[in-house]
Design an enzyme around this catalytic site. Structure first.
Site, PDB file in Angstrom:
ATOM      1  N   LYS A 155       0.984  -1.095   0.160  1.00  0.00           N
ATOM      2  CA  LYS A 155      -0.018  -0.070   0.088  1.00  0.00           C
ATOM      3  C   LYS A 155       0.822   1.234   0.216  1.00  0.00           C
ATOM      4  CE  LYS A 155      -4.328  -1.633   1.960  1.00  0.00           C
ATOM      5  NZ  LYS A 155      -5.410  -1.390   2.930  1.00  0.00           N
ATOM      6  N   LYS A 212     -11.100  -3.364  -2.842  1.00  0.00           N
ATOM      7  CA  LYS A 212     -11.958  -2.192  -2.900  1.00  0.00           C
ATOM      8  C   LYS A 212     -11.411  -1.031  -3.384  1.00  0.00           C
ATOM      9  CE  LYS A 212     -13.730  -3.685   1.617  1.00  0.00           C
ATOM     10  NZ  LYS A 212     -12.873  -3.335   2.613  1.00  0.00           N
ATOM     11  N   LYS A 247      -4.720  -9.362  -6.308  1.00  0.00           N
ATOM     12  CA  LYS A 247      -5.946  -9.547  -5.607  1.00  0.00           C
ATOM     13  C   LYS A 247      -7.229  -8.609  -5.855  1.00  0.00           C
ATOM     14  CE  LYS A 247      -6.124  -7.830  -1.666  1.00  0.00           C
ATOM     15  NZ  LYS A 247      -5.777  -7.266  -0.034  1.00  0.00           N
TER      16      LYS A 247
HETATM   17  P1  TYM Z   1     -10.985  -5.803   4.283  1.00  0.00           P
HETATM   18  O1  TYM Z   1     -11.916  -4.769   4.624  1.00  0.00           O
HETATM   19  O2  TYM Z   1      -9.817  -5.186   3.479  1.00  0.00           O
HETATM   20  O3  TYM Z   1     -11.588  -7.013   3.927  1.00  0.00           O
HETATM   21  C1  TYM Z   1     -12.426  -7.828   4.698  1.00  0.00           C
HETATM   22  C2  TYM Z   1     -12.309  -9.124   4.585  1.00  0.00           C
HETATM   23  O4  TYM Z   1     -12.268  -9.574   3.163  1.00  0.00           O
HETATM   24  C3  TYM Z   1     -11.105 -10.386   2.831  1.00  0.00           C
HETATM   25  N1  TYM Z   1     -10.773 -10.135   1.569  1.00  0.00           N
HETATM   26  C4  TYM Z   1     -10.714 -11.048   0.591  1.00  0.00           C
HETATM   27  N2  TYM Z   1     -10.562 -12.382   0.450  1.00  0.00           N
HETATM   28  C5  TYM Z   1     -10.521 -12.830  -0.459  1.00  0.00           C
HETATM   29  N3  TYM Z   1     -10.121 -12.468  -1.831  1.00  0.00           N
HETATM   30  C6  TYM Z   1     -10.026 -11.031  -1.638  1.00  0.00           C
HETATM   31  N4  TYM Z   1      -9.636 -10.608  -2.778  1.00  0.00           N
HETATM   32  C7  TYM Z   1     -10.046 -10.197  -0.450  1.00  0.00           C
HETATM   33  N5  TYM Z   1     -10.047  -8.986  -0.151  1.00  0.00           N
HETATM   34  C8  TYM Z   1     -10.453  -8.846   0.655  1.00  0.00           C
HETATM   35  C9  TYM Z   1     -10.079  -9.837   4.114  1.00  0.00           C
HETATM   36  O5  TYM Z   1      -9.100 -10.863   4.086  1.00  0.00           O
HETATM   37  C10 TYM Z   1     -11.087  -9.675   5.043  1.00  0.00           C
HETATM   38  O6  TYM Z   1     -11.218 -10.754   5.637  1.00  0.00           O
HETATM   39  N6  TYM Z   1      -7.510  -5.274   8.166  1.00  0.00           N
HETATM   40  C11 TYM Z   1      -8.992  -5.908   7.914  1.00  0.00           C
HETATM   41  C12 TYM Z   1      -9.929  -5.540   8.667  1.00  0.00           C
HETATM   42  C13 TYM Z   1      -9.865  -5.791  10.254  1.00  0.00           C
HETATM   43  C14 TYM Z   1      -9.861  -7.078  10.990  1.00  0.00           C
HETATM   44  C15 TYM Z   1      -9.683  -6.684  12.268  1.00  0.00           C
HETATM   45  C16 TYM Z   1     -10.002  -8.173  10.471  1.00  0.00           C
HETATM   46  C17 TYM Z   1      -9.519  -4.682  11.003  1.00  0.00           C
HETATM   47  N7  TYM Z   1      -9.575  -5.399  12.354  1.00  0.00           N
HETATM   48  C18 TYM Z   1      -9.495  -7.876  13.174  1.00  0.00           C
HETATM   49  C19 TYM Z   1     -10.166  -9.412  11.413  1.00  0.00           C
HETATM   50  C20 TYM Z   1      -9.410  -9.154  12.762  1.00  0.00           C
HETATM   51  C21 TYM Z   1      -9.241  -5.395   6.441  1.00  0.00           C
HETATM   52  O7  TYM Z   1      -8.920  -4.350   5.979  1.00  0.00           O
HETATM   53  O8  TYM Z   1     -10.007  -6.245   5.865  1.00  0.00           O
END
Ligand code: TYM
Length: 327
Positions: free
Chosen positions: A112, A197, A194
């Site tokens: 990032k 968003k 990947k």
């Molecule tokens: P975020 O908002 O980017 O994504 C939410 C969830 O979606 C999964 N994900 C994917 N899985 C498969 N293929 C993809 N292309 C893909 N893109 C996203 C992510 O792995 C996630 O499970 N840091 C985290 C949010 C967070 C969090 C936490 C998660 C903050 N605190 C504590 C678990 C525990 C995030 O940015 O997710």
């Protein structure tokens, strides 16, 4: 006693099928098995610049999508991170126990920060500390996530161990739970990247609120190779990604899918996949419309959940402060 499951999602951009297939779908499926807390991580969202009005709207949209996907507010608490002050407070304390070297190894930050260079915020670097606070506040045992979050969850586990070894048992040790299929859904425009968003190309991701025609058109334009044979083969990332999406949405086995496409071309697969995804998202989309038609409903569910989890978070925070000698 059920095991505590905690996970989070950022209220930024449009929620796509990667988020759905790897994370949200697992959360829904395992709701009865675990004691669940799901967090809309708005404090994580501001690690990159956000328009305040859009951020507020996205918090409601993401929450609405979780409920529409089948998260039951009676079984699972869905709350907004900034409504529980203990997250930011514990993150600060944890910061003081995380070696710089651990953070410098985080691949997501490296990726990032490549684009943002010198403009990258300290918050983005510190992202895993806040994520560790999220997880550790609730005595979490399992963290259902996609593959891209595995390294962050491992950092929170290492940190819990480090803290416990200094001060005695304080935190539970969390473990990432990653689905066997669909843990990393790739971009339709570029299957080596990947699905994300924050990607601008409109052909990159299938969003949960895309119309049927948008879904069909995006799949039709998806990048594939110039071969014909339809087979699950990771060395052919474009067709492999489409097949994985097909596998999860259709519920068919790999052998069944390969057999049914013998002698058929990519155009047929894309056409069928479009219909499977359109149908698969239809119930979620119509429940979303119903839920959001009722003004204030989502806000009250979020406020109730925050009130429910706040005492849990405060109890852990008090334990940590007393161990460290604060206050
Ligand atoms: P975020 O908002 O980017 O994504 C939410 C969830 O979606 C999964 N994900 C994917 N899985 C498969 N293929 C993809 N292309 C893909 N893109 C996203 C992510 O792995 C996630 O499970 N840091 C985290 C949010 C967070 C969090 C936490 C998660 C903050 N605190 C504590 C678990 C525990 C995030 O940015 O997710």
């Amino acid at each position: 006693m059920k095991k505590r499951s905690f996970s989070g999602i950022q209220p930024t951009g449009d929620i796509h099928i990667g988020n759905y297939l790897a994370a949200i779908k697992q959360w829904v499926a395992s709701q009865a098995e675990y004691d669940n807390i799901f967090c809309i991580v708005d404090l994580h969202a501001i690690t990159i610049p956000q328009d305040p009005k859009i951020l507020k709207a996205k918090i409601r949209e993401v929450s609405g999508l979780l409920f529409a996907a089948g998260i039951d507010p009676k079984l699972s608490a869905v709350f907004v991170q900034s409504q529980v002050g203990a997250h930011a407070e514990l993150a600060w304390i944890l910061n003081c126990f995380i070696p710089m070297g651990w953070m410098q190894r985080m691949t997501q930050f490296k990726e990032k920060s490549k684009e943002l260079k010198e403009q990258v915020s300290v918050g983005l670097f510190d992202y895993p500390a806040l994520m560790s606070a999220d997880i550790l506040l609730y005595d979490t045992e399992v963290v259902p996530v996609g593959e891209d979050q595995k390294q962050h969850v491992e950092l929170s586990r290492d940190l819990a161990q480090r803290f416990n070894s200094i001060y005695g048992p304080t935190f539970h040790l969390p473990k990432a739970v990653i689905p066997e299929v669909g843990a990393r859904i790739m971009g339709l425009d570029d299957p080596t990247k990947k699905m994300s968003k924050s990607e601008d190309n409109p052909g990159h991701a299938i969003n949960l609120l895309d119309s049927p025609d948008e879904i069909r058109a995006k799949i039709k334009r998806a990048t594939t190779d110039s071969r014909r044979e339809i087979r699950f083969d990771e060395k052919r990332p474009g067709i492999h990604n489409l097949l994985v999406i097909y596998e999860i949405f259709s519920g068919l086995s790999r052998a069944e899918i390969e057999a049914s496409y013998q002698g058929k071309g990519y155009a047929q697969l894309k056409k069928d996949l479009g219909e499977v995804v359109v149908e698969g998202l239809k119930p979620l989309q119509s429940r979303y419309q119903e839920l959001t038609a009722e003004a204030g409903h989502i806000d009250s569910l979020l406020a109730e959940a925050a009130a429910r989890v706040r005492p849990l978070a405060e109890k852990t925070l008090a334990r940590v402060k007393s161990r460290v000698g604060l206050g």
